[in-house]
Design an enzyme around this catalytic site. Structure first.
Site, PDB file in Angstrom:
ATOM      1  N   CYS A 106       0.889  -1.124   0.058  1.00  5.13           N
ATOM      2  CA  CYS A 106       0.077  -0.012  -0.125  1.00  5.13           C
ATOM      3  C   CYS A 106       0.860   1.285   0.070  1.00  5.13           C
ATOM      4  CB  CYS A 106      -0.805   0.141   1.291  1.00  5.13           C
ATOM      5  SG  CYS A 106      -2.172   1.151   1.306  1.00  5.13           S
TER       6      CYS A 106
ATOM      7  N   ASN B  72      -9.822   3.719   3.800  1.00  4.42           N
ATOM      8  CA  ASN B  72      -9.301   5.150   3.235  1.00  4.42           C
ATOM      9  C   ASN B  72      -8.581   5.122   2.145  1.00  4.42           C
ATOM     10  OD1 ASN B  72      -6.982   4.127   4.065  1.00  4.42           O
ATOM     11  ND2 ASN B  72      -6.763   5.640   5.844  1.00  4.42           N
ATOM     12  N   HIS B  73      -8.870   4.400   1.111  1.00  5.66           N
ATOM     13  CA  HIS B  73      -7.901   4.392  -0.193  1.00  5.66           C
ATOM     14  C   HIS B  73      -8.618   5.319  -1.245  1.00  5.66           C
ATOM     15  CE1 HIS B  73      -6.560   0.182   0.863  1.00  5.66           C
ATOM     16  NE2 HIS B  73      -5.641   0.973   1.050  1.00  5.66           N
TER      17      HIS B  73
ATOM     18  N   GLU C  29      -7.498  11.111  -5.681  1.00  6.57           N
ATOM     19  CA  GLU C  29      -7.759  12.573  -5.583  1.00  6.57           C
ATOM     20  C   GLU C  29      -7.436  13.400  -6.710  1.00  6.57           C
ATOM     21  OE1 GLU C  29      -8.479  13.871  -1.382  1.00  6.57           O
ATOM     22  OE2 GLU C  29      -6.757  14.676  -1.635  1.00  6.57           O
TER      23      GLU C  29
ATOM     24  N   ASN D 253       3.696   0.343   3.323  1.00  8.33           N
ATOM     25  CA  ASN D 253       3.541  -1.128   4.300  1.00  8.33           C
ATOM     26  C   ASN D 253       4.572  -2.169   3.341  1.00  8.33           C
ATOM     27  OD1 ASN D 253       1.615   0.221   5.692  1.00  8.33           O
ATOM     28  ND2 ASN D 253      -0.269  -1.005   4.620  1.00  8.33           N
TER      29      ASN D 253
ATOM     30  N   HIS E 213       3.389   8.890   6.768  1.00 11.92           N
ATOM     31  CA  HIS E 213       2.592   8.639   5.515  1.00 11.92           C
ATOM     32  C   HIS E 213       1.438   9.118   5.387  1.00 11.92           C
ATOM     33  CE1 HIS E 213       0.233   6.169   7.765  1.00 11.92           C
ATOM     34  NE2 HIS E 213      -0.442   5.490   6.902  1.00 11.92           N
ATOM     35  N   GLY E 214       1.093   9.961   6.390  1.00 14.99           N
ATOM     36  CA  GLY E 214      -0.176  11.030   6.541  1.00 14.99           C
ATOM     37  C   GLY E 214      -0.319  11.469   7.663  1.00 14.99           C
ATOM     38  N   ALA E 215      -1.644  12.035   7.937  1.00 14.82           N
ATOM     39  CA  ALA E 215      -2.053  12.479   8.931  1.00 14.82           C
ATOM     40  C   ALA E 215      -2.132  11.720  10.152  1.00 14.82           C
ATOM     41  CB  ALA E 215      -3.157  13.442   9.017  1.00 14.82           C
TER      42      ALA E 215
HETATM   43  N1  LIG Z   1      -5.808  13.723   0.593  1.00 17.82           N
HETATM   44  C1  LIG Z   1      -6.388  12.658   1.383  1.00 17.82           C
HETATM   45  N2  LIG Z   1      -5.813  11.932   2.356  1.00 17.82           N
HETATM   46  C2  LIG Z   1      -6.718  11.046   3.043  1.00 17.82           C
HETATM   47  C3  LIG Z   1      -7.854  10.717   2.676  1.00 17.82           C
HETATM   48  N3  LIG Z   1      -8.226   9.661   3.467  1.00 17.82           N
HETATM   49  C4  LIG Z   1      -7.182   9.424   4.281  1.00 17.82           C
HETATM   50  N4  LIG Z   1      -6.099  10.246   3.982  1.00 17.82           N
HETATM   51  C5  LIG Z   1      -4.643  10.357   4.401  1.00 17.82           C
HETATM   52  O1  LIG Z   1      -4.017   9.240   3.794  1.00 17.82           O
HETATM   53  C6  LIG Z   1      -3.495   8.364   5.109  1.00 17.82           C
HETATM   54  C7  LIG Z   1      -3.524   6.904   4.706  1.00 17.82           C
HETATM   55  O2  LIG Z   1      -3.276   5.960   5.824  1.00 17.82           O
HETATM   56  P1  LIG Z   1      -3.172   4.717   6.038  1.00 17.82           P
HETATM   57  O3  LIG Z   1      -2.680   4.031   7.250  1.00 17.82           O
HETATM   58  O4  LIG Z   1      -4.584   3.847   5.418  1.00 17.82           O
HETATM   59  O5  LIG Z   1      -2.292   4.221   4.849  1.00 17.82           O
HETATM   60  C8  LIG Z   1      -4.241   8.777   6.396  1.00 17.82           C
HETATM   61  O6  LIG Z   1      -3.346   8.624   7.526  1.00 17.82           O
HETATM   62  C9  LIG Z   1      -4.774  10.208   5.819  1.00 17.82           C
HETATM   63  O7  LIG Z   1      -3.829  11.248   6.343  1.00 17.82           O
HETATM   64  C10 LIG Z   1      -8.407  11.322   1.723  1.00 17.82           C
HETATM   65  O8  LIG Z   1      -9.493  11.006   1.090  1.00 17.82           O
HETATM   66  N5  LIG Z   1      -7.658  12.365   0.856  1.00 17.82           N
HETATM   67 MN   LIG Z   2      -2.138   2.896   3.003  1.00 16.48          MN
END
Ligand SMILES: Nc1nc2c(ncn2[C@@H]2O[C@H](COP(=O)(O)O)[C@@H](O)[C@H]2O)c(=O)[nH]1
Ligand SMILES: [Mn+2]
Length: 371
Positions: free
Chosen positions: A78, A134-135, A138, A236, A288-290
Site C-alpha cells: 500500500c 481510506n483508499h 484524488e 507497508n 505517511h499521512g496525518a
Molecule cells: N488527501 C487525502 N488524504 C487522505 C484521505 N483519506 C485518508 N487520507 C490520508 O491518508 C493516510 C493513509 O493512511 P493509511 O494508514 O490507510 O495508509 C491517512 O493517514 C490520511 O492522512 C483522503 O480522502 N484524501
Molecule cells: Mn495505506
C-alpha cells in the site's frame, strides 16, 4: 529541540512528535510490545502514529535478521503515488470532471488491466480498483510552492492539476500474508521460508504500484489529460538492510527514495516532502499521512447517533463515495491535523515540504454497499 518523546528510558524507541501532537497512549503501548519480538532492535514512530489491529501504524521497526510478515500486515505494498496532469485548474470543467470520475472503475481498459496484472494474473480483477477503507484517487491543485527551485526542477507549477492515488495490492497482499502466516515468531531472513516470503512480498509491492499507475492513467483520461509520475512511495513493506538487518515499515514512507507525498484528508491539504538527512534513529522513514485521531467504529457510531451533523468540507472538496458508512468513517475529522504533523517532520529535520496541494474531487467508491 523539544521534539522527541522517549518512551520511558528505553532508547530503542523514539517517537518523532512534539508534545503538542496527538499521540494516543494505546499506540505507544502497542509500540512498546514490539520489544518482545524476536530479533527486535529499535522502532521509530512518526507523528501520524495511531493504534492498529495487530500493532501500531505510523512506524518503522528494525530487527536483526528476522522478518515479521504480520507487522507489514495484509495490505502489502500500500502506498501513495503523485502524478502531474498536463492541465491547469482553470482549464477544468469541474462539473464534467466530477461526473466523469464516477465512472473510474468502469473506465479501466480490460487490456491494460491484464497487462498490468501480468505479474499475478489470478488477481487481475483487483487491478485498477481502489478498494475500501481510506483508499482514494484524488484530483488536486497545487496551491503553494514552498520551494520554487525544487518545484521547477520537477515541473510542479502552481495552478496545475495532480492526481494523488492511495491504494494497495488488493486481494494479493492478504493472500501472501495468509500463505506465509507465521504468527509473531517471524521468519529468519536467510531461511527458505524467509526468502519465499520476500519474493511474494516483492510481487505484491509491484502489483500495488501498477494498480496506482493504472488508476492514475484512467482517471487522467476521464478528465482529458495525461498523467506523469512524480513519485510513488509504498508505506507497508519490508526490506533487507546492510548487515543482515531487516527494516519493516507499517504506515511509514521511506526517506531514502526521493520525494514523498504527505496526504492530509479529503478535507485538508496534502504536501510533497523532500527528505533531509535526518537522525539515524528515524530509520530512514517519514510519516505517511496525518494518521487517525478517531477509529472507524467511533466515527460510524457518531454518524449513526446523529449527535453531530456532518461537517461541511472546509476546502469545498467534492467527494464520490456512495457508501455512507465509509464516508462517515473517513470524514476529515477522523484524522489528525496535517499542519501539526508537517511541523514535527520539519522540526525533526526529517524532510521539508516543497509544495502544497488542495483537494478538488476525491474518489472513494461509486458503488453503494450494504455493510
Ligand atoms: N488527501 C487525502 N488524504 C487522505 C484521505 N483519506 C485518508 N487520507 C490520508 O491518508 C493516510 C493513509 O493512511 P493509511 O494508514 O490507510 O495508509 C491517512 O493517514 C490520511 O492522512 C483522503 O480522502 N484524501
Ligand atoms: Mn495505506
Amino acid at each position: 529541540m523539544n521534539i522527541h518523546h522517549w518512551t520511558g528510558a528505553d532508547r530503542r524507541f523514539r517517537v518523532f512528535a512534539s508534545p503538542a501532537s496527538w499521540i494516543e497512549g494505546a499506540s505507544v503501548a502497542q509500540l512498546r510490545l514490539l520489544a518482545g519480538r524476536r530479533g527486535f532492535l529499535s522502532a521509530a514512530a512518526m507523528a501520524d502514529l495511531h493504534p492498529g489491529h495487530k500493532g501500531p501504524v505510523g512506524c518503522a521497526i528494525e530487527t536483526e535478521g528476522v522478518i515479521h510478515p504480520d507487522l507489514v500486515g495484509t495490505d502489502i505494498g500500500c502506498g501513495m503515488a503523485l502524478f502531474a496532469l498536463d492541465i491547469e485548474q482553470r482549464q477544468l470543467h469541474i462539473d464534467k470532471a466530477f461526473k466523469a470520475l464516477h465512472g473510474l472503475h468502469e473506465a479501466v481498459d480490460a487490456g491494460d488491466r491484464a497487462h498490468q496484472a501480468a505479474i499475478a494474473p489470478d488477481y487481475a480483477p483487483g487491478m485498477g480498483t481502489v478498494g475500501g477503507g481510506n483508499h482514494f484517487v484524488e484530483l488536486q491543485v497545487l496551491d503553494d510552492r514552498a520551494d520554487e527551485a525544487a518545484c521547477d526542477a520537477h515541473g510542479l507549477r502552481r495552478g496545475a492539476l495532480f492526481l494523488l492515488v492511495h491504494t494497495g495490492s488488493r486481494s494479493l497482499g492478504p493472500e501472501v500474508l495468509e500463505r506465509h502466516g507465521v504468527g509473531e515468531r517471524g521468519l529468519d531472513l536467510q531461511s527458505p521460508e524467509g526468502i519465499a516470503y520476500l519474493a511474494d512480498h516483492d510481487r505484491a509491492v509491484a502489483f500495488a504500484a501498477a494498480n496506482r499507475k493504472l488508476l492514475a492513467e484512467t482517471a487522467a483520461s476521464l478528465v482529458r489529460g495525461n498523467a506523469r509520475l512524480i513519485t510513488d512511495q509504498p508505506h507497508n513493506f519490508v526490506e533487507p538492510r546492510p548487515g543482515g538487518r531487516v527494516l519493516h515499515r507499517k504506515g511509514a514512507a521511506p526517506a531514502d527514495r526521493g520525494l514523498s507525498p504527505l496526504p492530509g484528508s479529503r478535507g485538508a491539504q496534502s504536501h510533497l516532502l523532500l527528505p533531509e538527512a535526518g537522525p539515524g534513529e528515524a530509520l530512514a522513514s517519514l510519516p505517511h499521512g496525518a494518521g487517525r485521531k478517531r477509529d472507524r467504529a467511533g466515527m460510524s457510531d457518531r454518524a449513526k447517533d446523529g449527535d453531530r451533523p456532518p461537517r461541511a468540507n472546509p476546502l469545498g472538496n467534492r467527494i464520490i463515495c456512495a457508501d455512507r458508512r465509509m464516508a462517515a468513517e473517513e470524514a476529515p475529522d477522523a484524522y489528525k491535523n496535517i499542519a501539526r504533523v508537517l511541523a514535527d517532520v520539519e522540526e525533526a529535520g526529517l524532510a521539508r515540504s516543497i509544495a502544497r496541494f488542495r483537494p478538488i474531487v476525491t474518489f472513494k467508491t461509486a458503488e453503494a454497499r450494504g455493510r
